[in-house]
Design a protein around this motif. Structure first.
Motif, mmCIF file in Angstrom:
data_model
loop_
_atom_site.group_PDB
_atom_site.id
_atom_site.type_symbol
_atom_site.label_atom_id
_atom_site.label_comp_id
_atom_site.label_asym_id
_atom_site.label_seq_id
_atom_site.Cartn_x
_atom_site.Cartn_y
_atom_site.Cartn_z
ATOM 1 N N LEU A 156 0.807 -1.203 -0.013
ATOM 2 C CA LEU A 156 -0.033 0.271 -0.005
ATOM 3 C C LEU A 156 0.846 1.206 -0.033
ATOM 4 N N ASP A 157 0.376 2.370 -0.552
ATOM 5 C CA ASP A 157 1.193 3.549 -0.566
ATOM 6 C C ASP A 157 1.150 4.251 0.998
ATOM 7 N N ALA A 158 1.932 5.118 1.241
ATOM 8 C CA ALA A 158 2.033 5.594 2.816
ATOM 9 C C ALA A 158 0.859 6.523 2.943
ATOM 10 N N ALA A 159 0.142 7.054 2.274
ATOM 11 C CA ALA A 159 -1.186 7.868 2.825
ATOM 12 C C ALA A 159 -2.100 6.824 3.141
ATOM 13 N N ALA A 160 -2.260 5.545 2.455
ATOM 14 C CA ALA A 160 -3.016 4.742 2.813
ATOM 15 C C ALA A 160 -2.874 4.008 4.151
ATOM 16 N N VAL A 161 -1.625 3.589 4.310
ATOM 17 C CA VAL A 161 -1.203 3.180 5.568
ATOM 18 C C VAL A 161 -1.290 4.239 7.003
ATOM 19 N N GLN A 162 -1.258 5.444 6.598
ATOM 20 C CA GLN A 162 -1.550 6.402 7.550
ATOM 21 C C GLN A 162 -2.932 6.363 7.634
ATOM 22 N N ARG A 163 -4.026 6.161 7.061
ATOM 23 C CA ARG A 163 -5.168 5.970 7.262
ATOM 24 C C ARG A 163 -5.390 4.871 7.956
ATOM 25 N N LEU A 164 -4.973 3.666 7.740
ATOM 26 C CA LEU A 164 -5.139 2.443 8.337
ATOM 27 C C LEU A 164 -4.815 2.543 9.867
ATOM 28 N N ALA A 165 -3.700 3.516 9.980
ATOM 29 C CA ALA A 165 -3.234 3.755 11.585
ATOM 30 C C ALA A 165 -4.186 4.697 12.150
ATOM 31 N N GLY A 166 -4.918 5.441 11.535
ATOM 32 C CA GLY A 166 -5.743 6.445 12.156
ATOM 33 C C GLY A 166 -6.916 5.881 12.937
ATOM 34 N N HIS A 167 -6.565 4.654 13.812
ATOM 35 C CA HIS A 167 -7.785 4.139 14.418
ATOM 36 C C HIS A 167 -7.178 3.860 15.742
ATOM 37 N N PRO A 168 -6.927 4.787 16.629
ATOM 38 C CA PRO A 168 -6.066 4.576 17.850
ATOM 39 C C PRO A 168 -6.711 3.337 18.772
ATOM 40 N N ALA A 169 -8.034 3.432 18.944
ATOM 41 C CA ALA A 169 -8.783 2.465 19.979
ATOM 42 C C ALA A 169 -8.551 0.781 19.234
#
Length: 288
Positions: A221-234
């Motif tokens: 995945l591109d970096a932007a997609a991974v950042q969106r995946l990471a954006g789920h703190p709980a």
């Protein structure tokens, strides 16, 4: 818990070759006897990791021994040469791959099952007495919903990072993946575990899926997609908590996962490979 439909994405794993059950089929003679059965696992494989965690949660070291296999199968067909005698003893003129995981019967020298979900259910049902129920009575539909969602997450992640199809398909798959993670994120707010107030098989299922998402699928995945995946703190805080549990973190073979992925992957590495979501090794080290 709502489950985002992922019906358009087909499964890629072949059907298990053997589906015997412990204690249910009178004709098979697979009765629940301690130290009769043996597991053959590669913990770097998602199914192997699921079974290893369940095995530890149930405390079955003395009841059902485990033989660990190399993360990378040593046969050209994707099988393990160490498992070939079991397969050949269990099916006349067997020509398929000798794949893991395997639950074998030491009494007969034959395979009982290669179906990971059946194996974990049978271990919990017949050898898990006196411990918190991994498959709580009345939670069957919830557990199955998590299993379906986890399979959907893996399939959507694979399609989102795939080289086949067109850009629209990959964008749609990524959105399906994010929708599922968003649903889990909302569900896990103020919850320690997924469906009960203790660890269940649903937690094992989701944890392995998150491990695979960060250690395998993000590489495509591109970096932007991974950042969106990471954006789920709980969601990722939940993954960190489970990783610090001895039954989870001690089985996390990050080097083996990487070796297995590089040996079999035919996709292209993308910028997301450099954007790790969790420091899995650090959290797993807390189990020691």
């Amino acid at each position: 818990m709502s489950v985002t439909p992922l019906a358009r994405i087909s499964a890629t794993h072949p059907a298990p070759a053997f589906r015997g059950r412990i204690g249910q089929d009178a004709r098979s003679g697979h009765y629940a006897v301690p130290r009769r059965y043996r597991l053959h696992l590669a913990a770097a494989c998602a199914d192997g990791l699921r079974i290893a965690v369940v095995h530890s949660l149930l405390g079955l070291d003395d009841i059902c021994p485990v033989t660990l296999l190399d993360p990378v199968p040593d046969c050209p067909d994707g099988g393990h040469s160490a498992l070939r005698p079991l397969y050949e003893a269990s099916a006349h003129r067997y020509t398929g791959a000798a794949v893991a995981p395997v639950l074998s019967d030491d009494w007969s020298g034959r395979i009982v099952s290669t179906h990971a979900t059946d194996i974990t259910r049978d271990l919990a049902r017949h050898f898990g007495g006196g411990r918190p129920a991994l498959y709580p009575c009345g939670a069957e539909s919830e557990t199955e919903a998590v299993e379906r969602m986890s399979k959907g997450i893996a399939q959507a992640a694979q399609q989102a990072g795939g080289t086949g199809g067109d850009d629209a398909d990959r964008v749609a798959a990524l959105q399906q993946l994010l929708d599922s993670l968003g649903s889990l994120e909302r569900w896990l707010v103020d919850r320690e575990f997924l469906i009960r107030d203790h660890i269940t098989a649903a937690d094992v299922e989701l944890w392995v899926t998150l491990v695979q998402l960060d250690t395998v699928h993000r590489h495509h995945l591109d970096a932007a997609a991974v950042q969106r995946l990471a954006g789920h703190p709980a969601l990722w805080a939940y993954a960190r908590r489970l990783t610090a549990h001895p039954a989870f973190g001690t089985h996390l073979d990050l080097d083996g996962i990487a070796r297995r992925h590089h040996a079999h992957c035919q996709g292209l590495e993308a910028a997301g490979a450099a954007v790790q979501i969790l420091d899995w090794a650090s959290h797993a080290a807390r189990t020691s």
